[in-house]
Design an enzyme around this catalytic site. Structure first.
Site, PDB file in Angstrom:
ATOM      1  N   ASN B 145      66.091  71.874  31.476  1.00  0.00           N
ATOM      2  CA  ASN B 145      66.519  70.496  31.745  1.00  0.00           C
ATOM      3  C   ASN B 145      66.375  70.101  33.206  1.00  0.00           C
ATOM      4  O   ASN B 145      66.426  68.925  33.533  1.00  0.00           O
ATOM      5  CB  ASN B 145      67.972  70.296  31.293  1.00  0.00           C
ATOM      6  CG  ASN B 145      68.919  71.245  31.970  1.00  0.00           C
ATOM      7  OD1 ASN B 145      68.724  72.456  31.949  1.00  0.00           O
ATOM      8  ND2 ASN B 145      69.961  70.701  32.584  1.00  0.00           N
ATOM      9  N   SER B 194      70.921  67.808  20.479  1.00  0.00           N
ATOM     10  CA  SER B 194      71.905  66.790  20.842  1.00  0.00           C
ATOM     11  C   SER B 194      71.323  65.398  20.599  1.00  0.00           C
ATOM     12  O   SER B 194      70.142  65.159  20.836  1.00  0.00           O
ATOM     13  CB  SER B 194      72.269  66.951  22.316  1.00  0.00           C
ATOM     14  OG  SER B 194      73.054  65.863  22.741  1.00  0.00           O
ATOM     15  N   ALA B 195      72.171  64.479  20.137  1.00  0.00           N
ATOM     16  CA  ALA B 195      71.692  63.156  19.726  1.00  0.00           C
ATOM     17  C   ALA B 195      71.429  62.216  20.895  1.00  0.00           C
ATOM     18  O   ALA B 195      70.478  61.439  20.870  1.00  0.00           O
ATOM     19  CB  ALA B 195      72.727  62.523  18.780  1.00  0.00           C
ATOM     20  N   HIS B 196      72.258  62.287  21.933  1.00  0.00           N
ATOM     21  CA  HIS B 196      72.161  61.239  22.959  1.00  0.00           C
ATOM     22  C   HIS B 196      70.959  61.414  23.881  1.00  0.00           C
ATOM     23  O   HIS B 196      70.698  60.557  24.723  1.00  0.00           O
ATOM     24  CB  HIS B 196      73.464  61.135  23.759  1.00  0.00           C
ATOM     25  CG  HIS B 196      73.708  62.224  24.742  1.00  0.00           C
ATOM     26  ND1 HIS B 196      73.568  62.060  26.092  1.00  0.00           N
ATOM     27  CD2 HIS B 196      74.093  63.504  24.571  1.00  0.00           C
ATOM     28  CE1 HIS B 196      73.873  63.180  26.718  1.00  0.00           C
ATOM     29  NE2 HIS B 196      74.191  64.085  25.810  1.00  0.00           N
ATOM     30  N   THR B 232      86.622  65.935  10.413  1.00  0.00           N
ATOM     31  CA  THR B 232      85.940  64.874   9.680  1.00  0.00           C
ATOM     32  C   THR B 232      84.629  64.520  10.377  1.00  0.00           C
ATOM     33  O   THR B 232      84.599  64.341  11.593  1.00  0.00           O
ATOM     34  CB  THR B 232      86.857  63.636   9.587  1.00  0.00           C
ATOM     35  OG1 THR B 232      88.067  64.047   8.971  1.00  0.00           O
ATOM     36  CG2 THR B 232      86.211  62.531   8.788  1.00  0.00           C
ATOM     37  N   CYS B 317      75.430  67.661  35.034  1.00  0.00           N
ATOM     38  CA  CYS B 317      76.632  68.426  34.708  1.00  0.00           C
ATOM     39  C   CYS B 317      77.133  69.241  35.891  1.00  0.00           C
ATOM     40  O   CYS B 317      78.272  69.649  35.921  1.00  0.00           O
ATOM     41  CB  CYS B 317      76.386  69.369  33.548  1.00  0.00           C
ATOM     42  SG  CYS B 317      75.859  68.489  32.099  1.00  0.00           S
TER      43      CYS B 317
END
Lengths: 386, 373
Positions: B145, B194-196, B232, B317
């Protein structure tokens, strides 16, 4: 003693010394107490020589005491049970506040002289009953481990409590004028602000940044520090000023070893403008003699030379660890040590001048358009209500 | 604002948002509910699962469990598998793996860190040297990354298994999924995504696993996700992930070719020697890391934001630390590390933006050199 009402007794510190001004000091103190309890349902009563907080939700007692403990002018406070001035009721309350074991003593103050028993008689009767019902207790009138206080008031009630908690002391904020604190985000300046607020001064804040060399989190940190200090000094205002261009100019044109000295003179000039604009009567800094290169007597002299307002330095004779101790006590330390730069290291010289000569400083400063740079910074001030 | 920090996060794809919107309104039901509304939501969630998996693996051979983020997926992989002996990874990993490996020490497992090459890719020989018969877990990221270097995880997995067939092989695919071609082979046991990073939402991630691979849960509770990830399901986030991924995978190779061109164009337009290149030429088309040697990347980053360009320094990060430990591990000197800037692209990036970004970067560096030099 579930039925008895909980109240909090507040005793004040130096206000009683103030002779004819006493009424004024008490009014300010009342306002400060009310402000500290904002958002909590309660009633605040002034009685002879002290205050009483009553009619609050019993669960809120801890929170109220915690807030009161931070109001300057509070000498001590106690959580008490308020009962009818009746020996049975008083005994029940005394039993509730009495210790489970160890030595104790009962002390009575009787404002209501019509009450059928004298203070000594109340002490003896309540103490005797407590003793006979709890074999783990012992009376010691000279050095008791615990106390049970009974206060028989004139309005037919009695206050019963077991403990005095120490308040912040000092003078009500607002009774000693208004000052402008130069707040950096480090450990010292918030403590300096606290010390002045403790002596009754209203403290407003001025923070210098050098964005984009310093980051926005550094400003957020100062806002956070201002809010923590606000718990002692009441609501406050933070003004931020950029010194980026000033630093760039100094860096480009002046002797490197004077970087910090010259910058501080600019900061003082800007601070004085801000102070005069918002009617602050002095500047306050967290300087401690000799702590860093700019805090020598020569450095201080060079900064003082550019302002006429008094500069108060409440930490001047403190060691770093003494300052840290106060910082931890008032709750600013954790925020102060967050790792965001508050002064631009890009421009920090390897060897700053420790004893700069005023003549040399003034010579170097001639290379800059001082007035224009100060004006530029003052024009772009940002004001934040904390 | 020109946004070139797509490795940190991407702007959510509005079309995918519109398609997913029904999960916020009429299809709000709990997918575990047994009535029709709940069953329908559960079916849609499973459809998303199969589709997201199918883009990179054979759904007959792999499963996918939804998690809350790439970090959770990485942590579940590490703590589920590295339970004895030693665990091997490399110095180029994201903090989600590096910090988890530091924690392994406290759990009685020996962490072993292989060095990286100067472009951030793993040193294969050194990595294999650390794998022995006591190795329980190996993790090597797919795309670095911070530099964009690509590790050949298929080959690495095969070599690791040849040395120790019992060692579990995991790869952090957060910067690879939806950006470069990926096909999981059976030697790869686990793969985090990861989606974002591909135009969907923060708060949605997934861990792909070889079928029958004995993964342990990280969260215990109602037994969702085949008892491997209770809680959930984030049905809206999952649907969003699905629709954003559909678009990404539809144009994956065309986008890759175009962005490789942009990456090289940006590099060409940056003035030398103001900038040095830290990213490899054969890396991800989505990342170009450079250094304005001797200046401070973080200051440039704020200057550039004010000028209208959002760009990264190292990894977002760990921006609170002075230097990126990953770039440090690549062997760059202090001045190069100070000035590191990461431009990362998305399919929405345009040629005009690249040209303008280069102008802004050149100007900011020149200006700062003049002031501080």
């Amino acid at each position: 003693m579930d039925g008895a009402e909980k109240v909090i007794i507040i005793r004040y510190a130096e206000i009683h010394l103030k002779g004819k001004n006493r009424g004024y000091f008490e009014r300010v103190f009342t306002v400060n107490l009310e402000r500290s309890l904002k958002g909590i349902r309660h009633e605040l009563h002034r009685t002879s020589g002290r205050y009483l907080v009553a009619k609050f939700e019993p669960d809120m007692a801890e929170e109220i005491m915690s807030r009161i403990s931070r109001v300057f002018g509070v000498h001590s406070y106690s959580l008490a049970l308020c009962v009818a001035a009746d020996m049975g009721e008083i005994y029940a309350a005394a039993k509730a506040v009495a210790p489970a074991c160890g030595t104790f003593k009962v002390e009575t103050h009787r404002a209501d002289k019509k009450f059928p028993r004298t203070s000594m008689e109340i002490n003896a009767e309540i103490g005797g009953r407590l003793l006979s019902e709890n074999k783990m207790l012992k009376v010691d009138v000279h050095e008791p481990q615990s106390l049970v206080y009974i206060d028989v008031r004139e309005n037919g009630t009695a206050l019963v409590f077991g403990k005095f908690s120490e308040g912040s002391g000092g003078m009500p904020v607002g009774t000693s004028g208004k000052g402008l604190l130069l707040i950096s985000g480090g450990i010292d300046s918030p403590v300096a602000g606290y010390m002045m607020a403790k002596r009754g001064m209203n403290v407003e804040y001025l923070h210098f940044h050098s964005y984009p060399y310093t980051n926005e989190q550094a400003k957020d940190k100062v806002i956070e520090l201002g809010k923590i200090l606000g718990r002692y000094s009441g609501t406050a205002k933070l003004v931020t000023a950029s010194v980026t261009h000033i630093q760039e100019e100094i860096h480009k044109k002046c002797a490197a070893e004077l970087n910090v000295t010259l910058l501080r003179r600019f900061m003082f000039r800007i601070a004085e403008r801000v102070a005069r604009r918002q009617k602050d009567q002095c500047l306050i800094t967290g300087e401690s003699l000799g702590q860093v290169a700019s805090q020598t007597i020569e450095g201080i002299t060079s900064s003082n030379a550019v302002v006429t307002l008094p500069v108060l330095r409440p930490l001047i004779g403190f060691d770093k660890n003494e300052i840290i101790t106060i910082s931890k006590k008032i709750g600013t330390y954790e925020t102060s040590v967050l790792p965001f730069e508050d002064c631009c290291t890009v421009f920090l010289p390897d060897f700053p001048a420790i004893k700069p000569k005023l003549s040399f400083i003034e010579e170097e400063e001639k290379k800059l358009d001082v007035e224009a740079l100060v004006e530029e910074s003052v024009r772009a001030l940002e004001v934040i209500d904390l | 604002m020109i946004y070139l920090d797509n490795a940190a996060t991407t702007c959510p794809n509005a079309r995918a948002g519109l398609r997913a919107a029904s999960f916020l309104t009429e299809n709000f039901y709990n997918p575990s509910a047994r009535y029709h509304g709940g069953v329908c939501v559960a079916r849609e969630t499973d459809a998303a699962r199969n589709e997201l998996l199918g883009f990179v693996a054979d759904p007959e051979k792999f499963d996918l469990i939804f998690t809350s983020c790439g970090t959770e997926s990485d942590n579940q992989a590490v703590f589920s598998c590295a339970k004895r002996g030693n665990a091997v990874t490399d110095a180029g990993e994201h903090a989600a793996i590096r910090s988890a490996f530091s924690e392994l020490k406290n759990r009685g497992v020996e962490p072993r860190i292989a060095p990286v090459n100067s472009d951030g890719s793993v040193n294969t020989e050194a990595l294999l040297h650390l794998v022995d018969e006591k190795t329980s877990f190996v993790s090597v990221m797919h795309v670095n990354n911070e530099t964009g270097a690509v590790n050949d995880i298929r080959t690495l997995a095969r070599l690791v298994k040849a040395k120790n067939p019992r060692a579990v092989f995991h790869s952090d695919g957060v910067q690879a999924y939806g950006r470069i071609p990926v096909r999981l082979t059976e030697e790869i046991d686990l793969y985090s995504v990861s989606a974002h990073k591909i135009g969907a939402l923060k708060g949605t991630g997934a861990l792909m696993k070889r079928k029958k691979f004995p993964l342990s849960p990280f969260l215990y509770g109602g037994g969702q996700e085949g008892n491997l990830r209770s809680g959930t399901e984030n049905t809206y986030g999952i649907a969003y992930f699905r629709y954003a991924a559909e678009e990404k995978f539809a144009s994956l190779s065309a986008d890759g070719a175009r962005l490789s061109g942009y990456r090289e164009m940006l590099w060409e337009l940056l003035e030398k020697p103001l900038f040095a290149r830290l990213s490899p030429e054969n890396g991800s088309p989505y990342i170009l890391t450079v250094s304005a040697v001797g200046l401070r990347g973080e200051v440039l980053q704020r200057k550039l934001w004010d000028a209208g360009l959002a760009i990264g320094t190292g990894s977002a990060c760990n921006s609170k630390k002075p230097h990126s430990p990953v770039l440090e591990a690549c062997g760059w000197d202090g001045k190069t590390l100070d000035g590191a800037l990461r431009a990362s692209f998305s399919p929405e990036t345009t040629e005009e933006e690249i040209v303008r970004a280069a102008e802004l970067m050149n100007a900011a560096v020149r200006e700062m050199k003049e002031v501080t030099g």
